[in-house]
Design an enzyme around this catalytic site. Structure first.
Site, PDB file in Angstrom:
ATOM      1  N   ASP A   1       0.847  -1.194   0.000  1.00 22.87           N
ATOM      2  CA  ASP A   1       0.000   0.000   0.000  1.00 22.87           C
ATOM      3  C   ASP A   1       0.887   1.250   0.000  1.00 22.87           C
ATOM      4  O   ASP A   1       1.792   1.373   0.827  1.00 22.87           O
ATOM      5  CB  ASP A   1      -0.855  -0.048   1.278  1.00 22.87           C
ATOM      6  N   HIS A   2       0.658   2.149  -0.922  1.00 21.21           N
ATOM      7  CA  HIS A   2       1.394   3.423  -1.005  1.00 21.21           C
ATOM      8  C   HIS A   2       2.914   3.260  -1.078  1.00 21.21           C
ATOM      9  O   HIS A   2       3.651   3.876  -0.294  1.00 21.21           O
ATOM     10  CB  HIS A   2       1.034   4.343   0.175  1.00 21.21           C
TER      11      HIS A   2
ATOM     12  N   HIS B   1      -7.847   9.802   3.629  1.00 21.13           N
ATOM     13  CA  HIS B   1      -7.422   8.844   4.642  1.00 21.13           C
ATOM     14  C   HIS B   1      -7.817   9.297   6.044  1.00 21.13           C
ATOM     15  O   HIS B   1      -7.949  10.486   6.297  1.00 21.13           O
ATOM     16  CB  HIS B   1      -5.900   8.653   4.572  1.00 21.13           C
ATOM     17  N   GLY B   2      -7.992   8.326   6.932  1.00 16.56           N
ATOM     18  CA  GLY B   2      -8.232   8.645   8.336  1.00 16.56           C
ATOM     19  C   GLY B   2      -9.706   8.726   8.695  1.00 16.56           C
ATOM     20  O   GLY B   2     -10.584   8.349   7.908  1.00 16.56           O
TER      21      GLY B   2
ATOM     22  N   SER C   1      -9.002   2.546   8.378  1.00 14.78           N
ATOM     23  CA  SER C   1      -9.422   3.268   9.595  1.00 14.78           C
ATOM     24  C   SER C   1     -10.607   2.611  10.306  1.00 14.78           C
ATOM     25  O   SER C   1     -10.638   2.564  11.542  1.00 14.78           O
ATOM     26  CB  SER C   1      -9.780   4.719   9.256  1.00 14.78           C
TER      27      SER C   1
HETATM   28  P1  13P Z   1      -9.103   4.785   5.274  1.00 16.60           P
HETATM   29  O1  13P Z   1      -8.220   5.604   6.153  1.00 16.60           O
HETATM   30  O2  13P Z   1     -10.314   5.551   4.855  1.00 16.60           O
HETATM   31  O3  13P Z   1      -9.487   3.487   5.894  1.00 16.60           O
HETATM   32  O4  13P Z   1      -8.285   4.457   3.928  1.00 16.60           O
HETATM   33  C1  13P Z   1      -7.324   3.433   3.906  1.00 16.60           C
HETATM   34  C2  13P Z   1      -6.510   3.448   2.670  1.00 16.60           C
HETATM   35  O5  13P Z   1      -6.773   4.109   1.699  1.00 16.60           O
HETATM   36  C3  13P Z   1      -5.304   2.588   2.652  1.00 16.60           C
HETATM   37  O6  13P Z   1      -4.548   2.773   1.504  1.00 16.60           O
HETATM   38  O1  G3H Z   2      -3.276   4.797   3.535  1.00 12.06           O
HETATM   39  C1  G3H Z   2      -2.841   4.614   4.665  1.00 12.06           C
HETATM   40  C2  G3H Z   2      -3.151   3.345   5.379  1.00 12.06           C
HETATM   41  O2  G3H Z   2      -4.262   3.525   6.220  1.00 12.06           O
HETATM   42  C3  G3H Z   2      -1.942   2.826   6.093  1.00 12.06           C
HETATM   43  O3  G3H Z   2      -1.649   3.625   7.182  1.00 12.06           O
HETATM   44  O4  G3H Z   2       0.771   4.166   6.886  1.00 12.06           O
HETATM   45  O5  G3H Z   2      -0.351   4.325   9.132  1.00 12.06           O
HETATM   46  O6  G3H Z   2       0.109   2.090   8.101  1.00 12.06           O
HETATM   47  P1  G3H Z   2      -0.183   3.554   7.855  1.00 12.06           P
HETATM   48 ZN    ZN Z   3      -4.575   4.784   0.763  1.00 14.70          ZN
END
Ligand code: 13P
Ligand code: G3H
Ligand code: ZN
Length: 325
Positions: A96-97, A192-193, A271
């Site tokens: 992720d990211h 996010h969040g 989240s």
């Molecule tokens: P949320 O913070 O809305 O759950 O999004 C998570 C997310 O996009 C992880 O890549």
């Molecule tokens: O997009 C972000 C995800 O919720 C992951 O969050 O980088 O705190 O693990 P994190």
């Molecule tokens: Zn994300």
């Protein structure tokens, strides 16, 4: 030594997305950092017969250790098979990211079946360049790649953005054709969040921009990040048990259900899981202050998490019942 995701029993996301596009649902992408979260995700998806994408962020990799994570992912496959009575739901492990080429390459070597290269904070040209480089490498191993165009408000990739920079429909065709990416994350007002909208503002995502993007790249897989709904009952439970979450607002489930019927084939949720776990743990601490066995509060937290994911699969994403299509 590098390991192939196939040896771990994982799949890439290509077939998952093709089926989701046809079936008009979205595959859940749930983040995990520890064993209880992973157990909850797997058991919820096995019980609802849903395919699943296990998401690991850079932070999760640092928190849980990459070697341990690899074995957790491998264990998740065995666990899914065991509780599924010998049948195995499709499971992908996705970065992720991913912030640069090196982390994507490292994850591929550790057995990830899919990676995201998040070049959304770069210029359009640099984003194309970075994404194409990752795609060229990943495709040699049949690993799928997600790119991103547009910037989500809130915290993304250690970058704090005040306002959304919506994805420009005019840019998507060129980005997709020049990078050869497998899926595209877009910014249409999700973030996010747990604080996605200011109180008193209209908590709506821009489904009109999504429709416009779909017209430019028909049949191409779209991804939505920042898609937690921030259930009011979880926020209330946290606050009733000593928490302090004020004005937490998420994306309405009805809007996500609508998006899942479109070319949106992957919906990211982290989240809401954090809220469900925190609510259950806070409640356990308040109700049984003399308890100090972690299983007595992590157990109920895992149960709450599993219920949340089952609900998402069945009622929001529509992925339930599609694992063996
Ligand atoms: P949320 O913070 O809305 O759950 O999004 C998570 C997310 O996009 C992880 O890549
Ligand atoms: O997009 C972000 C995800 O919720 C992951 O969050 O980088 O705190 O693990 P994190
Ligand atoms: Zn994300």
């Amino acid at each position: 030594m590098a390991i192939s995701y196939r040896d771990l029993g994982l799949v890439n996301t290509r077939e998952m997305f093709a089926k989701a596009m046809k079936g008009k649902y979205a595959v859940p992408a749930y983040n995990f950092n520890n064993m209880e979260q992973l157990q909850a995700i797997i058991s919820a998806c096995v019980e609802t017969e849903s395919p699943v994408i296990l998401q690991i962020s850079k932070g999760a990799r640092e928190y849980a250790n990459q070697t341990l994570l690899r074995y957790l992912a491998q264990g998740a496959v065995e666990y899914a098979r065991e509780i599924g009575g010998g049948k195995l739901i499709p499971i992908a492990v996705h970065l992720d990211h991913g912030s640069d080429f090196d982390i994507c390459k490292s994850c591929i070597e550790y057995g990830f079946s899919s990676v995201m290269i998040d070049g959304s904070h770069h210029s359009f040209e640099k984003n194309i360049e970075e994404t194409r480089k990752v795609v060229e490498y990943a495709h040699k191993f049949d690993v799928s790649v997600e790119g991103e165009l547009g910037v989500l408000a809130g915290k993304e990739d250690d970058v704090e953005a005040e306002k959304h920079i919506y994805t420009q429909p005019d840019e998507v065709e060129e980005f997709v054709s020049k990078t050869n990416v497998d899926s595209l994350a877009i910014a249409i007002g999700t973030s996010h969040g747990a604080f996605k909208f200011k109180p008193g503002t209209d908590p709506k995502i821009r489904l009109d921009i999504l429709a416009e993007i779909e017209k430019r790249i028909p049949g191409f897989t779209i991804v939505l990040h920042g898609s937690s709904s921030v259930p009011a009952e979880l926020v209330a439970m946290i606050n009733q048990n000593g928490g302090q979450l004020k004005d937490a607002i998420g994306i309405g489930e009805d809007q996500l259900r609508e998006a899942a019927k479109s070319a949106v084939c992957k919906i990211n949720i982290d989240s809401d899981g954090r809220l469900a776990m925190t609510a259950a743990i806070r409640k356990a601490f308040v109700e049984k202050p003399s308890e100090f066995d972690p299983r007595k509060y992590l157990g109920p937290a895992r149960e709450a998490l599993k219920d949340l994911y089952k609900h998402k699969n069945i009622n929001v994403l529509g992925s339930a019942g599609h694992a063996f299509d």
